[in-house]
Motif scaffolding. Structure first.
Motif, PDB file in Angstrom:
ATOM      1  N   SER A   1       0.996  -1.156   0.155  1.00 19.56           N
ATOM      2  CA  SER A   1       0.034   0.081  -0.006  1.00 19.56           C
ATOM      3  C   SER A   1       0.908   1.259   0.015  1.00 19.56           C
ATOM      4  N   SER A   6      -5.587   1.334   1.382  1.00 15.28           N
ATOM      5  CA  SER A   6      -5.911   0.497   0.093  1.00 15.28           C
ATOM      6  C   SER A   6      -6.500  -0.553   0.415  1.00 15.28           C
ATOM      7  N   SER A   8      -8.025  -4.259  -1.692  1.00 13.62           N
ATOM      8  CA  SER A   8      -7.742  -5.286  -2.997  1.00 13.62           C
ATOM      9  C   SER A   8      -9.155  -5.973  -3.296  1.00 13.62           C
ATOM     10  N   ASN A  10      -9.678  -8.392  -5.342  1.00 15.77           N
ATOM     11  CA  ASN A  10      -9.279  -9.838  -5.625  1.00 15.77           C
ATOM     12  C   ASN A  10     -10.616 -10.207  -7.011  1.00 15.77           C
ATOM     13  N   ASP A  65      -0.241  -4.671 -14.119  1.00 18.62           N
ATOM     14  CA  ASP A  65      -1.190  -4.011 -12.844  1.00 18.62           C
ATOM     15  C   ASP A  65      -0.112  -3.685 -11.816  1.00 18.62           C
ATOM     16  N   ASN A  67       0.819  -3.838  -9.060  1.00 23.34           N
ATOM     17  CA  ASN A  67       1.943  -4.806  -8.375  1.00 23.34           C
ATOM     18  C   ASN A  67       3.345  -4.731  -9.099  1.00 23.34           C
TER      19      ASN A  67
END
Length: 86
Positions: A1, A6, A8, A10, A65, A67
């Motif tokens: 984060s 934040s 997620s 999923n 993404d 990440n």
């Protein structure tokens, strides 16, 4: 984060998740969903189901993404939507 509040989803989110978010009454969301078709579908679905002001933050540089982004890239993307910088 990276120090930002934040969550997620999923996937593209569920009705339960949307109901929970609506209960808390957050007024602004920055959406950083995947830059593929599923991410665009999730962005649309989130907008349709969650109250509040929604800002889509584009994931650039050929990354799929958030990440895959560095802290600097995330901060740059956020500054672009907050201040209109290019």
């Amino acid at each position: 984060s990276l120090g930002y509040p934040s969550i997620s989803l999923n996937g593209i989110g569920s009705e339960f998740q949307y109901n929970e978010l609506n209960k808390y009454g957050f007024r602004k969301y920055y959406l950083m969903l995947d830059s593929d078709k599923a991410g665009r579908r999730g962005d649309k679905r989130f907008r349709e189901n969650v109250n509040g002001f929604k800002i889509t933050v584009n994931i650039k540089g050929g990354k799929k993404d958030v990440n895959e982004m560095t802290k600097e890239e995330i901060e740059q993307a956020l500054s672009e939507v907050n201040y209109g910088k290019k």
